[in-house]
Each structure stands twice: as C-alpha cells, then as structure tokens.
Design an enzyme around this catalytic site. Structure first.
Site, mmCIF file in Angstrom:
data_model
loop_
_atom_site.group_PDB
_atom_site.id
_atom_site.type_symbol
_atom_site.label_atom_id
_atom_site.label_comp_id
_atom_site.label_asym_id
_atom_site.label_seq_id
_atom_site.Cartn_x
_atom_site.Cartn_y
_atom_site.Cartn_z
ATOM 1 N N GLY A 1 0.754 -1.179 0.097
ATOM 2 C CA GLY A 1 0.015 0.051 -0.033
ATOM 3 C C GLY A 1 0.846 1.052 -0.060
ATOM 4 O O GLY A 1 0.658 2.377 -0.628
ATOM 5 N N ASN A 2 1.986 1.240 0.732
ATOM 6 C CA ASN A 2 2.930 2.652 0.619
ATOM 7 C C ASN A 2 3.544 2.541 -0.362
ATOM 8 O O ASN A 2 3.880 3.842 -0.992
ATOM 9 C CB ASN A 2 3.766 2.186 1.860
ATOM 10 C CG ASN A 2 3.173 2.534 3.152
ATOM 11 O OD1 ASN A 2 2.654 3.545 3.487
ATOM 12 N ND2 ASN A 2 3.669 1.687 4.203
ATOM 13 N N LYS B 1 -1.028 -3.352 13.475
ATOM 14 C CA LYS B 1 -1.027 -2.655 11.790
ATOM 15 C C LYS B 1 -1.079 -1.283 11.667
ATOM 16 O O LYS B 1 -2.258 -0.758 12.023
ATOM 17 C CB LYS B 1 -2.266 -3.542 11.387
ATOM 18 C CG LYS B 1 -2.526 -3.216 9.537
ATOM 19 C CD LYS B 1 -1.469 -3.985 8.912
ATOM 20 C CE LYS B 1 -1.181 -3.692 7.540
ATOM 21 N NZ LYS B 1 0.101 -3.998 6.964
ATOM 22 N N LYS C 1 -1.624 -7.875 4.424
ATOM 23 C CA LYS C 1 -1.608 -8.372 2.962
ATOM 24 C C LYS C 1 -0.495 -9.314 2.684
ATOM 25 O O LYS C 1 -0.846 -10.212 1.669
ATOM 26 C CB LYS C 1 -1.874 -7.244 1.961
ATOM 27 C CG LYS C 1 -0.555 -6.392 1.520
ATOM 28 C CD LYS C 1 -0.017 -6.897 0.209
ATOM 29 C CE LYS C 1 1.511 -6.311 0.384
ATOM 30 N NZ LYS C 1 2.230 -5.768 1.605
ATOM 31 N N LYS D 1 6.548 -9.521 6.076
ATOM 32 C CA LYS D 1 6.876 -9.979 4.523
ATOM 33 C C LYS D 1 7.696 -11.185 4.747
ATOM 34 O O LYS D 1 7.608 -11.997 4.088
ATOM 35 C CB LYS D 1 7.454 -8.696 4.021
ATOM 36 C CG LYS D 1 6.693 -7.573 3.603
ATOM 37 C CD LYS D 1 7.476 -6.487 2.907
ATOM 38 C CE LYS D 1 6.677 -5.143 3.158
ATOM 39 N NZ LYS D 1 5.054 -5.204 2.594
#
Ligand SMILES: Nc1ncnc2c1ncn2[C@@H]1O[C@H](COP(=O)(O)OP(=O)(O)O)[C@@H](O)[C@H]1O
Ligand SMILES: NC(=O)OP(=O)(O)O
Length: 321
Positions: free
Chosen positions: A12-13, A129, A214, A276
């Site tokens: 998203g970033n 988050k 995500k 991640k």
C-alpha cells in the site's frame, strides 16, 4: 522459466508513494502494470494482491470528518471492502490499458475477497497494523489526547502511525473462485488490503474491526491456489540486515534458517518488514518447491530480467523456479 502460477503482492505504501490523490496512485499503478504484464507475456498465470494500509487509514479519517447520525462512518471491515474496490478498479483499469496497448486479450477482474480470522486471535487485544498517514511525535501525542481509544506506534523509522488489530488469516473464502478465474485465463485481483476480515459464526461470516496484513493473506492465497512463486513488492529492492545503519547489508538468496536467525536477532521491523519475511518463510515451508521474493516495484523489471531481489528458498537454492 515460464508457465508458473505467481501471486504478486503490492504494498500500500508503494502505491501511495508520492501523494494520496487518485491521479498519483493511478499513475503508480500504471507503472506497475507495465511491469506486471511481462509475466503474462511470458506465459505465467498471475494473481495480483495489494495492500491498503495508507488508503484505509485515510478513508477512516475522511469518514470521521464527514459523518453524521444520518450518514454514519462505515465500520472497518466495510472500509477495507471499499479500498478493495477503489484500488482494484485502478489496478484492473491500468492492466487492461497496458494489455490492450500490447494487443493481448486477457481479462483482469477484481474479486471482493473475505478472509477468515479467529475471534479469539490475540491480535484483537494488541493492535500492530499501521494504517493511514505518518505523523511526527508531537502530532501523534496530540492525536492521542483527541482520540484516546486509538493507539499510535513508531513505524520503521518513518514516523508515527495509528495501529489497528491485525489477526492472522486462516482461510480465503473466495480462493476457489480465484482459482476458477485463473483456470479460465483471467487475471484476478484478490485479497486486496489483506481481505475483508470475517469471523465464522455458524453458517454466517461476520465482518470485524481489523486490517489483515496483505503479505500474510497473499501467502495464504498462494498456498491455497498452489502457486509456484510469491512476489512481495514494497519500497526497498532488498531485505537488509542492519537496515538504515552504516553497516547495512542486503540479503540476496537466503534460506529459511538464515532468515529465522535474523528474526531472532530483531533485524526486521514489526508491522513493516517482519510480516513480509514471515510470509515468505510460511510460503516456502508450505510449498517446498516454491520460492518467495521480496523486492521493490521499481526493481521488478530487474528481477524479471536478472533475478535481483531477496529470494527466499526452502534450502538456499540458487536456481529460479
Ligand atoms: N530489515 C529491513 N530491510 C528492509 N526494509 C526494512 C527493514 N526493516 C524495516 N524496513 C522498512 O519496511 C518497509 C516495508 O514495509 P511497508 O512500507 O509497511 O510495506 P508496504 O510496501 O507493504 O506498505 C521498507 O520500505 C523499509 O522502510
Ligand atoms: N493490509 C495491508 O497489509 O496493507 P499494507 O501493505 O499497505 O500495509
């Protein structure tokens, strides 16, 4: 190698890298689409997922300003679904334009995706988050007074952000539908924003106040559809040890055991790089013949051409899938 099933997760970033306008985010996704179509050109099956941390946080802020009893702010599960719609629209629109430009007839479709989480996930008691904009320490302190129920944390040296609960995904409700789309030659955009978080109650799925990571949701989807490759795209070309220090060192091909050692040494920031790395490990543990890659949007062409990026394999294999 071609003919692989690939899940690509966009941060998203990384989508909201310049400014929060629709035009700037659409431009970022247009550039992303120019790289992603290369997988389709190479004959790979592609499933795209994306984050929504900045976007869903911004949406909540807009809703807070404009809400009235007659026109109330939407709950967080619904806001996540709204960002799946808006980012999915930008992405499928950008992919369709690029495919049309290349004369490739492939459909791209966004699937509003629900992801099951556990009602008793401890994450509901410990928000981690980061969502929405970055604040200075002073701004975050002021906001904390104005909104005492919110929590703010420092996010990987980039400022302070609001944090919300982020339970682990257990199942992707629409995984079967996503697989059917892939089998029929469609490129699905799925588990956007980590998926709409839902809890199973008997025959019903009930939305809850959370934003699923995500990277974990993309990993779960990659596992369920039997992907060969999970590509996690973010703002950095590589994962580093001693990140942002004079001694920082990039990780190129790395084994699960080596990454677990770095996790134990606290090398990866919670809420940003740690999920991640953990998602990449989960994927290669569940799909031992598969690989996971963490790299940047801007390095995607280099990864496709030369395999540069941080490549995680079950053993430190150097051969590409
Ligand atoms: N060890 C590390 N190596 C590389 N980047 C790191 C590390 N620790 C923290 N980061 C930060 O994590 C960021 C990626 O997380 P984030 O911005 O939350 O992801 P997303 O792109 O999914 O929105 C990187 O851009 C970097 O600033
Ligand atoms: N939902 C989610 O993980 O979003 P980001 O990738 O933007 O943090």
């Amino acid at each position: 190698m071609t003919g692989r099933k690939i899940v690509v997760a966009l941060g998203g970033n990384a989508i909201l890298a310049k400014d929060a306008s629709a035009a700037a985010q659409q431009q970022a996704l247009k550039e992303t689409a120019q790289s992603l179509v290369k997988f389709i050109q190479a004959g790979d099956e592609l499933i795209i997922s994306h984050g929504n941390g900045p976007q869903v946080g911004n949406l909540l802020l807009q809703q807070a300003v404009g809400s009235t009893p007659e026109n109330p702010a939407m709950p967080l599960d619904t806001a996540v679904a709204m960002t799946q719609g808006s980012i999915g629209y930008w992405l499928q629109n950008a992919m369709a334009a690029e495919l049309s430009h290349l004369g490739i007839e492939v459909d791209v479709a966004t699937v509003v995706t629900q992801v099951v989480v556990a009602q008793d996930d401890p994450a509901f008691e410990h928000p981690t988050k980061p969502i929405g904009p970055f604040y200075t320490c002073e701004e975050a302190t002021e906001l904390q007074v104005e909104t005492p129920t919110f929590q703010f944390v420092e996010d990987a040296g980039r400022g302070f952000r609001r944090v919300v609960p982020s339970p682990r995904p257990i199942d992707v409700v629409e995984a079967g539908a996503v697989n059917q789309l892939v089998k029929n030659g469609v490129v699905p955009i799925a588990v956007g924003g980590g998926g709409v978080p839902v809890i199973r109650r008997g025959h019903e799925l009930v939305g809850c106040e959370a934003v699923i990571d995500k990277d974990f949701a993309s990993e779960k989807l990659a596992e369920l559809v039997g992907a060969d490759l999970l590509i996690i795209l973010t703002a950095v070309d590589h994962v580093y040890v001693n990140f942002n220090q004079a001694t920082q060192k990039r990780l190129e091909t790395v084994s699960v055991a080596e990454l677990q050692h770095h996790i134990a040494m606290g090398q990866f920031a919670a809420g940003s790089m740690l999920p991640k790395v953990e998602a990449a490990i989960d994927f290669v543990v569940h799909r031992p013949a598969g690989q996971a890659v963490i790299t940047s949007l801007s390095n995607l062409d280099e990864f496709i051409a030369h395999g540069t990026g941080t490549i995680i394999a079950n053993s430190a294999a150097t051969e590409s899938v």
